[in-house]
Write an enzyme that holds these catalytic residues in place. Structure first.
Site, mmCIF file in Angstrom:
data_model
loop_
_atom_site.group_PDB
_atom_site.id
_atom_site.type_symbol
_atom_site.label_atom_id
_atom_site.label_comp_id
_atom_site.label_asym_id
_atom_site.label_seq_id
_atom_site.Cartn_x
_atom_site.Cartn_y
_atom_site.Cartn_z
ATOM 1 N N TYR A 173 73.992 77.519 94.025
ATOM 2 C CA TYR A 173 75.395 77.755 93.703
ATOM 3 C C TYR A 173 75.597 79.124 93.092
ATOM 4 O O TYR A 173 76.669 79.448 92.629
ATOM 5 C CB TYR A 173 75.888 76.681 92.702
ATOM 6 N N LYS A 176 67.477 65.142 96.889
ATOM 7 C CA LYS A 176 67.058 65.063 98.288
ATOM 8 C C LYS A 176 65.546 65.305 98.326
ATOM 9 O O LYS A 176 65.043 66.191 99.035
ATOM 10 C CB LYS A 176 67.844 66.118 99.104
ATOM 11 N N ASP A 211 84.272 66.198 94.499
ATOM 12 C CA ASP A 211 85.487 66.177 95.311
ATOM 13 C C ASP A 211 85.601 64.878 96.091
ATOM 14 O O ASP A 211 86.705 64.367 96.315
ATOM 15 C CB ASP A 211 85.535 67.390 96.252
HETATM 16 MG MG MG Z 1 84.553 72.180 93.887
#
Ligand code: MG
Ligand code: NAI
Length: 334
Positions: free
Chosen positions: A126, A173, A234
């Site tokens: 990120y 994962k 989300d």
């Molecule tokens: Mg977001």
């Protein structure tokens, strides 16, 4: 994790752009009725601030956040990344918390959803600085450190304990990313040993994405790395029916910031149409962070009552009331 209760609190308030200032006014209107001594220090950030001061996030604003007990943030517009991502970095806000809860009279997939996503906020896949072009295309580096993952997993278990949650789910994962997510999974079970009273389970992120839809009621606390947390958050918002209802917190050693997940909503800004509940629920998270649980419970119950009654609702919830009419109704139900 929580600061201890005090006689009065210094709260940095950044209304920001668009509906940010409208939902902030509404949340503070109710906070002021709670009989807690808050001293609000207003600070600027966002698009309007950039136009006026030549910087979207002036140093003065960062200092105000640093020196406050907590910060309430409304929304920024196009400068959101320069503002909110920078605040998280500057104040080392390592934990991103997103509660996902079903409320009555909303488009929730089930009426028994109540979990929180605890997302690592500082590393993983990120970090724009860790990306570069290569001769073949581009490459992004995904860094997983023991320190950061231990910190977030500890945070999640501590949160679970303090909030009487019975289970923590680790999401990764590790079947494919055997080293990085393998490490995450190992640390998850190391930390879990310190909390024998809390049940644990771990799932792959893809399976989790499905379980959140097929059996969302089963989750209580989810802890995961940065990008997985971003995506599942989300999905969580989608599960319970809309941006007007989703709060969040960014917590670090040097500060804590509470903000609705939505943005400045230019399509409805300045019309009194914004749903202030996401901002109010963010303020409730702040109250809990400050150790003011009694006030938080009272505020939460008032929102629940208003939603249950269903008479005073904003447009996004199918009603006709304004932002401040809803705030008034919440205040009357305290
Ligand atoms: Mg977001
Ligand atoms: P948005 O969240 O502002 O709006 C998306 C849709 O949801 C719009 O139709 C809006 O009217 C509706 N909506 C959002 N919050 C609502 C509320 N409280 N009550 C009723 N309806 C609500 O996202 P969008 O449109 O993608 O971005 C608009 C601006 O906000 C952009 O400039 C973006 O950069 C910024 N933004 C800022 C964020 C932040 O400050 N943390 C987060 C997301 C976007």
């Amino acid at each position: 994790m929580n600061t201890s209760k005090k006689d009065n609190y210094q709260i940095a308030v950044i209304p920001g752009d668009g509906i940010g200032s409208e939902v902030m006014e509404a949340a503070i209107y109710v906070l002021d009725a709670l009989d807690i001594d808050f001293n609000y220090i207003y600070a600027e950030a966002g698009d309007e601030c950039l136009k006026k001061n030549g910087a979207a996030l002036p140093d003065k604003t960062l200092d105000i956040i640093r020196n406050a007990d907590a910060c309430l943030f409304g929304a920024a517009g196009e400068t959101a990344a320069d503002v909110i991502v920078k605040i998280r970095q500057e104040l080392k806000m390592f934990a991103n918390l997103r509660p996902v809860k079903s409320y009555p009279n909303t488009q929730s997939l089930s009426d028994k959803i109540d979990f929180i996503i605890v997302r690592e906020n500082t590393e993983g896949m990120y970090i724009a600085d860790e990306e570069r072009y290569t001769d073949e295309g581009a490459v992004a580096k995904r860094i997983i450190t023991r320190e950061a993952e231990e910190r977030i997993i500890n945070y999640a278990f501590k949160y679970a304990k303090e909030h009487n949650k019975s289970k923590v789910t680790g999401v990764h994962k590790a079947n494919v990313l055997k080293k990085s997510d393998g490490l995450f999974k190992d640390i998850f079970y190391e930390v879990a040993e310190k909390y024998p009273e809390i049940a644990t389970e771990d799932y792959y992120v893809d399976a989790t994405a499905m379980y959140l839809i097929t059996r969302p009621e089963d989750f209580e606390v989810i802890v995961t790395t940065n990008l997985f947390g971003d995506i599942l958050s989300d999905e969580g918002a989608g599960l319970v029916g809309g941006l007007g209802l989703i709060p969040s917190a960014n917590i670090g050693k040097d500060g804590a910031l509470f903000e609705p997940v939505h943005g400045s909503a230019p399509d409805i800004a300045g019309q009194g149409k914004a749903n202030p509940i996401a901002m109010m629920l963010s303020a409730i998270m702040m109250l809990r962070y400050l150790g003011e649980d009694e006030a938080a419970d009272k505020f939460d119950a008032a929102i629940l009552k208003v939603l249950n009654d269903g008479n005073i609702l904003t447009g996004d919830l199918g009603g006709l009331s304004t932002t401040m009419e809803l705030a008034e109704e919440v205040k009357n139900n305290l």
